[in-house]
Structure formats: structure tokens, C-alpha cells
Design a protein around this motif. Structure first.
Motif, PDB file in Angstrom:
ATOM      1  N   LYS A 417       0.856  -1.184   0.000  1.00  0.00           N
ATOM      2  CA  LYS A 417       0.000   0.000   0.000  1.00  0.00           C
ATOM      3  C   LYS A 417       0.896   1.239   0.000  1.00  0.00           C
ATOM      4  O   LYS A 417       2.095   1.133  -0.262  1.00  0.00           O
ATOM      5  CB  LYS A 417      -0.942  -0.026   1.209  1.00  0.00           C
ATOM      6  CG  LYS A 417      -1.930  -1.189   1.176  1.00  0.00           C
ATOM      7  CD  LYS A 417      -2.862  -1.161   2.381  1.00  0.00           C
ATOM      8  CE  LYS A 417      -3.814  -2.342   2.362  1.00  0.00           C
ATOM      9  NZ  LYS A 417      -4.698  -2.368   3.561  1.00  0.00           N
ATOM     10  N   ASP A 418       0.328   2.375   0.294  1.00  0.00           N
ATOM     11  CA  ASP A 418       1.098   3.621   0.223  1.00  0.00           C
ATOM     12  C   ASP A 418       1.944   3.795   1.485  1.00  0.00           C
ATOM     13  O   ASP A 418       1.735   4.718   2.282  1.00  0.00           O
ATOM     14  CB  ASP A 418       0.177   4.824   0.013  1.00  0.00           C
ATOM     15  CG  ASP A 418      -0.879   4.942   1.102  1.00  0.00           C
ATOM     16  OD1 ASP A 418      -1.208   3.919   1.720  1.00  0.00           O
ATOM     17  OD2 ASP A 418      -1.350   6.072   1.340  1.00  0.00           O
ATOM     18  N   GLU A 423       2.572   7.852   8.389  1.00  0.00           N
ATOM     19  CA  GLU A 423       2.815   8.884   9.402  1.00  0.00           C
ATOM     20  C   GLU A 423       3.287   8.289  10.716  1.00  0.00           C
ATOM     21  O   GLU A 423       3.732   9.014  11.606  1.00  0.00           O
ATOM     22  CB  GLU A 423       1.533   9.692   9.639  1.00  0.00           C
ATOM     23  CG  GLU A 423       1.044  10.401   8.381  1.00  0.00           C
ATOM     24  CD  GLU A 423      -0.465  10.438   8.296  1.00  0.00           C
ATOM     25  OE1 GLU A 423      -1.098  10.030   9.286  1.00  0.00           O
ATOM     26  OE2 GLU A 423      -0.985  10.880   7.267  1.00  0.00           O
ATOM     27  N   THR A 424       3.162   6.975  10.877  1.00  0.00           N
ATOM     28  CA  THR A 424       3.618   6.284  12.073  1.00  0.00           C
ATOM     29  C   THR A 424       4.365   5.022  11.666  1.00  0.00           C
ATOM     30  O   THR A 424       4.241   4.538  10.533  1.00  0.00           O
ATOM     31  CB  THR A 424       2.436   5.906  12.983  1.00  0.00           C
ATOM     32  OG1 THR A 424       1.544   5.042  12.274  1.00  0.00           O
ATOM     33  CG2 THR A 424       1.674   7.149  13.439  1.00  0.00           C
ATOM     34  N   THR A 431       1.617  -1.401   5.792  1.00  0.00           N
ATOM     35  CA  THR A 431       1.464  -1.123   4.361  1.00  0.00           C
ATOM     36  C   THR A 431       2.684  -1.496   3.532  1.00  0.00           C
ATOM     37  O   THR A 431       2.584  -1.574   2.313  1.00  0.00           O
ATOM     38  CB  THR A 431       1.173   0.375   4.157  1.00  0.00           C
ATOM     39  OG1 THR A 431       2.213   1.153   4.787  1.00  0.00           O
ATOM     40  CG2 THR A 431      -0.156   0.760   4.782  1.00  0.00           C
ATOM     41  N   TRP A 432       3.824  -1.734   4.172  1.00  0.00           N
ATOM     42  CA  TRP A 432       5.046  -2.018   3.418  1.00  0.00           C
ATOM     43  C   TRP A 432       5.027  -3.420   2.815  1.00  0.00           C
ATOM     44  O   TRP A 432       5.355  -3.614   1.653  1.00  0.00           O
ATOM     45  CB  TRP A 432       6.248  -1.831   4.349  1.00  0.00           C
ATOM     46  CG  TRP A 432       7.398  -2.756   4.120  1.00  0.00           C
ATOM     47  CD1 TRP A 432       7.777  -3.802   4.880  1.00  0.00           C
ATOM     48  CD2 TRP A 432       8.342  -2.693   3.049  1.00  0.00           C
ATOM     49  NE1 TRP A 432       8.890  -4.412   4.365  1.00  0.00           N
ATOM     50  CE2 TRP A 432       9.263  -3.744   3.229  1.00  0.00           C
ATOM     51  CE3 TRP A 432       8.502  -1.861   1.941  1.00  0.00           C
ATOM     52  CZ2 TRP A 432      10.318  -3.985   2.363  1.00  0.00           C
ATOM     53  CZ3 TRP A 432       9.551  -2.101   1.072  1.00  0.00           C
ATOM     54  CH2 TRP A 432      10.447  -3.138   1.286  1.00  0.00           C
ATOM     55  N   ASN A 433       4.625  -4.416   3.576  1.00  0.00           N
ATOM     56  CA  ASN A 433       4.617  -5.812   3.118  1.00  0.00           C
ATOM     57  C   ASN A 433       3.254  -6.402   3.486  1.00  0.00           C
ATOM     58  O   ASN A 433       3.089  -6.971   4.564  1.00  0.00           O
ATOM     59  CB  ASN A 433       5.758  -6.589   3.779  1.00  0.00           C
ATOM     60  CG  ASN A 433       5.980  -7.946   3.146  1.00  0.00           C
ATOM     61  OD1 ASN A 433       5.092  -8.496   2.505  1.00  0.00           O
ATOM     62  ND2 ASN A 433       7.167  -8.498   3.339  1.00  0.00           N
ATOM     63  N   GLY A 509       5.996  12.798  11.673  1.00  0.00           N
ATOM     64  CA  GLY A 509       5.962  11.353  11.772  1.00  0.00           C
ATOM     65  C   GLY A 509       6.478  10.678  10.517  1.00  0.00           C
ATOM     66  O   GLY A 509       7.239   9.709  10.582  1.00  0.00           O
ATOM     67  N   ASN A 510       6.081  11.193   9.354  1.00  0.00           N
ATOM     68  CA  ASN A 510       6.562  10.631   8.093  1.00  0.00           C
ATOM     69  C   ASN A 510       8.063  10.827   7.940  1.00  0.00           C
ATOM     70  O   ASN A 510       8.777   9.934   7.452  1.00  0.00           O
ATOM     71  CB  ASN A 510       5.811  11.286   6.932  1.00  0.00           C
ATOM     72  CG  ASN A 510       6.183  10.703   5.587  1.00  0.00           C
ATOM     73  OD1 ASN A 510       6.911  11.315   4.808  1.00  0.00           O
ATOM     74  ND2 ASN A 510       5.697   9.508   5.297  1.00  0.00           N
ATOM     75  N   MET A 511       8.567  11.979   8.370  1.00  0.00           N
ATOM     76  CA  MET A 511      10.015  12.224   8.300  1.00  0.00           C
ATOM     77  C   MET A 511      10.773  11.281   9.225  1.00  0.00           C
ATOM     78  O   MET A 511      11.869  10.806   8.885  1.00  0.00           O
ATOM     79  CB  MET A 511      10.304  13.683   8.660  1.00  0.00           C
ATOM     80  CG  MET A 511       9.810  14.682   7.629  1.00  0.00           C
ATOM     81  SD  MET A 511       9.970  16.393   8.172  1.00  0.00           S
ATOM     82  CE  MET A 511      11.752  16.535   8.284  1.00  0.00           C
ATOM     83  N   ALA A 512      10.208  10.981  10.395  1.00  0.00           N
ATOM     84  CA  ALA A 512      10.859  10.041  11.315  1.00  0.00           C
ATOM     85  C   ALA A 512      10.932   8.645  10.712  1.00  0.00           C
ATOM     86  O   ALA A 512      11.953   7.942  10.852  1.00  0.00           O
ATOM     87  CB  ALA A 512      10.109  10.017  12.646  1.00  0.00           C
TER      88      ALA A 512
END
Length: 541
Positions: A417-418, A423-424, A431-433, A509-512
Motif C-alpha cells: 500500500k502507500d 505517518e507512524t 502497508t510495506w509488506n 511522523g513521516n520524516m521520522a
């Protein structure tokens, strides 16, 4: 002492004067109220003068009280009160809007100026920064091009596409991995015939469960033993351990689903799953007619075709009836196959040209523990490693899995997924796998929650299982156990809590998440390479 007594007398006199002034103000206030009640038709100007006098005397009284309080306080309290007033003023200043515009924003005919904010102000509502994004992409491309040219000028052309094949053919100890891949069929067949015995009632549930546990343990133990004893090539050993890990997860799902079917069969219920349509089916329905709707029920699914279709399908969760597409899209399959071949070669070329020289040059700073040089090498490795990781994601999760799914006409193509908008940390791993996430939710998280465990405990168990397999895939081929991968995966739990608590804004959160991906992997690479170099190549002291 005399000075203190004089100051105290002065304060008392001031307080007495202030109290007299306040009493006079109260009497004047009461007198003005009586005058307004008795004489309603008086002129307004004397009333205003009386109110002004009362207001002035009241302000004078308040100022006197404030001065009295200030004189009675010590210097520390005065400084503290002034500091608090400054802080309150600063808070009020920050809480004010950036820009307040009143009036009509429309410009009349013939007018030059109108009410308008600057585009970079937050009050303008402007959000189209596409040109700046293109600029960042160009700057990133130019910077990486410079690094690539610097690498070529320094090391020359190190890319050798045939080297991997020569390594496989010339090194005899790489062939045990091929044999292990063939032996994996034994574990699949044991699982199949165990399920057939359970379906016919020839063995009890406890016996079947015990045979399944032994089969799963041997599925991980045998390849580990062969790799640790024969020392095959670490690269191909990593691939072998990854395939056996997927085999383990698939067999767990295979046993669990068939067990659910047996439990429900005792209630005289046939277990079926209505076939769902994929995108290709819904598009071709009007042209090629209705799709096939033949459903398989338990125990008719216990056959070699069904088992090997599941083992080859790009999923870890078993079902009796998977969603199937109507036909193989040859053009789509050709595109994905070309992408898979090209990107796999590109990954190997970037590793040979960019990663290996950087890692080799990092051996001295790592062995001597030169912290500034280690940080410099870490940042130098972070960019190429992250580029390779992104290429690997597209090559594996999009190109390769779609090639397998298209050949098998597997309908569910939601492999990811995206995750790039996560954000967390929790959302990233969800969503990664997607195939692994579905397996963990279905066969680990929900069963633990149903047994009364908390969601936090179930989440930690999921990360612990993922950490085990990450360590299994890395440590067994390298023949060393340093638990760096295990610690990194298990450390995602406190890192997730930290991001959820302190990175409230979605942007931070996305940057972290991105920062952990960019820097976390090079740190793990350096840790394992350093230990591998010390164990296998460093001279004994």
C-alpha cells in the motif's frame, strides 16, 4: 535595623492611605448610584464626568495596591513575576494569526491593488509547489550523478554481470543451496499427507498437531544445519533461508485453515469461499462472459495441485478458493518480466560499483573505532543503499510478484500500500509488506487477542517473530549470531511509541519513518560487515 523599621512604617502608611482612598471610592460610587436613582432627567455630561472621576480613582487605587505589592515582594519574586508576564505576552503573540485581512478580495475594474496575501504565507491557501518539487528532484539527480562519476573516476568500472553466474558455477559449495531447495518439497508433502490423515480421521488432532510441529521445526533446522556445516556462499544461502522462511509461514497457514475446516465440518457445514473478481475479471466480463464460479470445499482441496498452487502463489495466507483472473495478460506480463530482469541486473551493478568499495574502505575506521570517520562512511553509504532498497522494493513487490501472479492468474495483487505516506511506524509495517502483515494479523495477532492477551502484547509478539526471521535470514548464512537484526526489529516497538507520543504532526511522523529507513539499514550493514570481517579475515592478535 533603623532602615528596615522606617521602610515598614512607610509601607504601613502607604497601605493606610490606599485603604482610605478605596473607602472614599466606595462612598463616591454609592453616592453616584443614589444620584442616578433620584435624578433620572439630569444632563449626561455631569454623569460622564462622575464616571471618569470614579474610573480614575479606581485605577489610582489599583496602581497603589500594585506598588504596595511590588515593594513588599523581594527582588526574586519581582523578577519571577516579570518573567511570567513576558512569557504570557510571547504566547499571546504566537497565538495571533500570521495575517488578518479584512475587506473584499475581488478587484474592481480599473483597480490595480486588492486585498491579497503573499503566496508563501499560510493564510494564502496556496498549495501548488510542483515546480519546487521538480527542482528538488533535479538537485537530487545532479548530486547523485556527481557521486556516481566520482566513484567511477576513483575505482573505475567494477560492474561484471557474469560474475554472479561464474561464482555459482565455479564454487562447488554453493550447490547445497540448490539441493536444499529441492528438499523443501519433502516438508510440503509431509504437511499434505498429514492433513489427509486428519481429514479421514486415521490420526487424532493431537497427533496431527505434533507431526505438524515437528515438520515445521525441521523445516528451519535442516537448512540451518547444512549451511552452518558446509559453508556455502552467503548470498545464495540468504536466498535459501528466505525461501524456507516463506515455506514455514505458508505451512502454518495451511495447517490452520484446514484445522478450522475440520472443526466446522463437525457441525455439518461445508467450508467454501465465494470467488471474488479481480480488476481484469470485471473489465473482461462483458467480452468473455461470466468467470468461472466453481468452488472447492473441504476435504476436496487436499491434493497436490491445490498445495503447490498455494506454495507458488504470491501470498502467505491459505484459502480454499483464491480469486482468479480470467486470462493471462501477455503485454502486462512482458512489461513486468523486462522490469524484473533489468532491475535485478541494475541492483547487482550498483552493489558492485557503489556498495562494495564503500564498505571495503570502511573496514579501517570500523576496526579502529574512529567515530568521525565512521559517521562519514555511514552517510556516504546511506544514499546508494537507500536507492538500491527502493529499486529492490519495485523489483520484488511490483514486478516479480506481479509476474508470478499473472502466470498463476492470481487475482489479489495488493502486495503493498502507500507505505511512503506512513505517518507512524505502525502504519509503515502495515502497508510495506501486505502479505506478511495479513499473515501476522490472521495467525498471530488475532489468536492472541482472542485468548485474552492485550493488543500491546500481541504487537510485541508480532515484532518478535519478524525479528527472529530477519536474524535467521542474515545470521545463518554469515555463520555468526550478533542479534543486530533481531534488536533492530524489536526496537521498532519503543521507536513506534516514541513517534506516536512526540511526532504528533503527520509531516514529522513521516520524516521520522524515512529517517529510520535511510540510516537504520546502513548501520545494520556496517555492524554485520564489521563483525564478519573481524571473525573471518582479521589477523589473530
Amino acid at each position: 535595623m533603623l532602615i528596615e523599621e522606617e521602610c515598614s512604617q512607610t509601607v504601613k502608611a502607604a497601605s493606610a492611605e490606599v485603604s482610605n482612598t478605596c473607602s472614599f471610592m466606595d462612598s463616591v460610587n454609592q453616592e453616584s448610584i443614589r444620584n442616578r436613582k433620584t435624578d433620572v432627567n439630569k444632563n449626561k455630561s455631569p454623569e460622564k464626568e462622575t464616571n471618569n472621576n470614579i474610573k480614575n480613582k479606581k485605577e489610582h487605587c489599583e496602581s497603589c495596591l500594585k506598588e504596595q505589592k511590588m515593594t513588599s515582594e523581594n527582588p526574586t519574586e519581582r523578577r519571577r513575576s516579570s518573567l511570567m508576564e513576558s512569557i504570557e505576552w510571547f504566547k499571546r503573540t504566537l497565538s495571533e494569526p500570521e495575517f488578518i485581512m479584512y475587506g473584499n478580495n475581488e478587484k474592481s475594474k480599473g483597480e490595480i491593488h486588492k486585498h491579497a496575501d503573499s503566496l508563501l504565507s499560510t493564510a494564502s491557501g496556496f498549495t501548488n509547489y510542483r515546480g519546487l518539487l521538480n527542482l528538488c528532484i533535479l538537485l537530487l539527480a545532479l548530486a547523485n550523478t556527481r557521486l556516481f562519476l566520482e566513484n567511477i573516476l576513483k575505482y573505475g568500472i567494477l560492474i561484471d554481470p557474469v560474475k554472479i553466474i561464474q561464482l555459482l558455477v565455479s564454487e562447488p559449495y554453493s550447490w547445497p543451496n540448490v539441493i536444499l531447495l529441492l528438499v523443501s518439497n519433502i516438508f510440503a508433502l509431509v504437511a499434505l499427507y498429514n492433513e489427509k490423515l486428519l481429514a479421514k480421521g486415521w490420526i487424532s488432532e493431537n497427533t496431527g498437531f505434533g507431526m505438524t510441529v515437528v515438520n515445521l521445526v525441521l523445516c528451519l533446522l535442516i537448512p540451518s544445519t547444512v549451511i552452518l556445516v558446509l559453508h556455502p556462499n552467503p548470498i545464495f544461502s540468504c536466498i535459501t533461508c528466505g525461501i524456507y522462511s516463506m515455506m514455514f509461514l505458508k505451512l502454518v497457514s495451511y495447517f490452520s485453515v484446514n484445522r478450522w475446516c475440520r472443526l466446522q465440518r463437525t457441525e455439518n457445514t461445508k467450508i467454501k469461499r465465494r470467488k471474488s473478481l479481480s480488476v481484469s475479471e470485471s473489465m473482461l466480463k462483458s467480452e468473455n462472459g461470466k468467470p468461472e464460479t466453481l468452488l472447492v470445499s473441504y476435504p476436496d482441496n487436499l491434493n497436490h495441485t491445490d498445495l503447490y498452487y498455494f506454495l507458488c502463489a504470491p501470498t502467505l495466507c491459505y484459502e480454499l478458493n483464491f480469486p482468479r483472473s480470467l486470462r493471462i495478460r501477455k503485454r502486462f506480463l512482458l512489461k513486468r518480466a523486462i522490469e524484473m530482469i533489468f532491475l535485478s541486473q541494475l541492483i547487482m551493478a550498483l552493489v558492485q560499483q557503489w556498495i562494495i568499495p564503500t564498505v571495503n574502505n570502511s573496514m579501517k575506521p570500523l576496526s579502529e573505532l574512529e567515530f568521525p570517520r565512521m559517521v562519514e562512511r555511514l552517510l556516504k553509504l546511506a544514499v546508494p543503499n537507500h536507492i538500491i532498497w527502493l529499486i529492490f522494493f519495485y523489483c520484488f513487490f511490483h514486478s516479480s510478484l506481479n509476474v508470478i501472479a499473472e502466470i498463476l492468474r492470481f487475482g489479489d495483487r495488493e502486495f503493498y500500500k502507500d507505505w511512503w505516506n506512513a505517518e507512524t511506524v505502525d502504519k509503515f509495517w502495515k502497508t510495506w509488506n501486505v502479505p506478511v502483515h495479513r499473515w501476522c494479523v490472521r495467525h498471530l495477532f488475532k489468536p492472541l487477542v482472542k485468548r485474552g492477551y492485550s493488543k500491546m502484547f500481541a504487537s510485541v509478539a508480532v515484532f518478535a517473530l519478524s525479528a527472529f526471521f530477519h536474524e535467521f535470514i542474515v545470521s545463518v548464512p554469515l555463520r555468526m549470531f550478533r542479534v543486530w537484526a533481531f534488536s533492530a526489529m524489536l526496537g521498532q516497538v519503543p521507536f513506534s511509541l516514541f513517534v506516536n507520543k512526540y511526532c504528533h504532526h503527520e509531516k514529522y511522523g513521516n520524516m521520522a519513518v524515512w529517517l529510520s529507513l535511510i540510516l537504520g539499514q546502513p548501520i545494520a550493514i556496517f555492524a554485520y560487515v564489521h563483525d564478519y570481517y573481524i571473525i573471518h579475515y582479521a589477523a589473530p592478535t
